[in-house]
Design an enzyme around this catalytic site. Structure first.
Site, PDB file in Angstrom:
ATOM      1  N   LYS A   1       4.838  -7.254 -14.745  1.00 34.86           N
ATOM      2  CA  LYS A   1       5.472  -8.376 -14.052  1.00 34.86           C
ATOM      3  C   LYS A   1       4.619  -9.621 -14.288  1.00 34.86           C
ATOM      4  O   LYS A   1       3.477  -9.703 -13.836  1.00 34.86           O
ATOM      5  CB  LYS A   1       5.594  -8.111 -12.551  1.00 34.86           C
TER       6      LYS A   1
ATOM      7  N   GLY B   1       6.622 -14.134   0.679  1.00 31.33           N
ATOM      8  CA  GLY B   1       6.173 -13.750   2.010  1.00 31.33           C
ATOM      9  C   GLY B   1       6.804 -14.508   3.156  1.00 31.33           C
ATOM     10  O   GLY B   1       6.462 -14.278   4.312  1.00 31.33           O
TER      11      GLY B   1
ATOM     12  N   ALA C   1      10.910 -12.109  -3.965  1.00 33.16           N
ATOM     13  CA  ALA C   1      10.253 -13.022  -3.022  1.00 33.16           C
ATOM     14  C   ALA C   1      11.224 -13.600  -1.998  1.00 33.16           C
ATOM     15  O   ALA C   1      12.302 -14.076  -2.340  1.00 33.16           O
ATOM     16  CB  ALA C   1       9.539 -14.162  -3.745  1.00 33.16           C
TER      17      ALA C   1
ATOM     18  N   THR D   1       6.503  -7.761   1.420  1.00 34.59           N
ATOM     19  CA  THR D   1       6.099  -8.129   2.774  1.00 34.59           C
ATOM     20  C   THR D   1       7.066  -7.606   3.829  1.00 34.59           C
ATOM     21  O   THR D   1       6.636  -7.153   4.899  1.00 34.59           O
ATOM     22  CB  THR D   1       5.978  -9.660   2.896  1.00 34.59           C
TER      23      THR D   1
END
EC number: 2.8.1.10
Length: 260
Positions: A100, A162, A188, A211
């Protein structure tokens, strides 16, 4: 065997959920949540988590015997040059060339990617034999440029890393899907299971979340919720939703209705 598979490079995955390994309280919880999610791929920040030094506690040890694909990422890198060096060293140490690509432009506030550095690194790494999954902003033009540079998958952010804000620009997910032929992986900003389902309903080929699972009050339960949400969203997308209309439309037939 599921025939609706996620194909990236020369690898085939049954699961369309990818999970991260950061922010967990320990490696044991990371492993248990990953197993609950039934994800077949987990990202690991090479600069922040030991996967190359066998003398230290190693996340790889928890996944011995499993079929989970490790996806090294370059979190913490800010230039193409250091990213290329990092991945070459990682491949030399682990043999992993499935990566990634993540190069951050704003390290203080938004953690937004530096797309120009990402593009440069993508071209070099792809030519060097890496299978590149490229983290980028939600720009269909840049997504196409990264595909042309050799990316095997495009990973646009849904919102800042996050943040848990969910998908902030749904139209751009659709535009990116239309602009590229390689898989689109929403990355994300996913905060809960419904965010993952929406991403899949919009046409994303997969969702990556870290997260939302790791920081949940019950990471194991959230991992299974994400698993089910991604499956439901994919099925909903394949089924084809009804068109939106401004007015009501009776669900019961009116022909032959009894008159009083």
């Amino acid at each position: 065997m599921n025939s609706d598979t996620l194909n990236i490079g020369n690898k085939i995955f049954q699961s369309r959920l990818i999970v991260g390994s950061g922010k967990y309280k320990d490696f044991k919880t990371t492993y248990e949540a990953t197993m609950a999610s039934e994800a077949e791929m987990i990202t690991v920040a090479v600069r922040r988590v030991n996967i190359t030094n066998p003398k230290e506690e190693n996340l790889l040890d928890y996944f011995k015997g499993s079929s989970v694909q490790f996806l090294p990422n370059s979190a913490g890198c800010t230039t193409a040059e250091e990213t290329i060096t990092l991945f070459r060293l990682t491949r030399e140490a682990t043999g992993i060339d499935f990566i990634k690509l993540e190069i951050i432009g704003d390290t203080q506030k938004t953690l937004y990617p530096d797309v120009m550095e990402t593009l440069k690194a993508c071209e070099v790494l792809a030519k060097d034999g890496f299978t590149v999954l490229a983290y980028t902003n939600d720009d269909p033009i840049m997504a196409r440029r990264l595909e042309e540079a050799g990316a095997s998958a495009i990973m646009p952010l849904a919102a800042p890393i996050g943040s848990g804000l969910g998908i902030q620009n749904r139209y751009n997910v659709v535009f990116i899907k239309e602009a590229i032929k390689v898989p689109l992986i929403v990355d994300a900003g996913v905060g809960c299971a419904s965010d993952a389902a929406i991403a899949m309903e919009l046409g994303a080929d997969a969702v990556l979340t870290n997260t939302a699972i790791a920081q949940a009050q019950n990471p194991i339960l959230m991992a299974s919720a994400m698993r089910d949400a991604v499956r439901a969203g994919r099925q909903s997308y394949l089924a084809g939703r009804i068109p939106k209309k401004p007015y009501a439309s009776a669900s019961s037939p009116t022909d032959g209705m009894a008159r009083f």
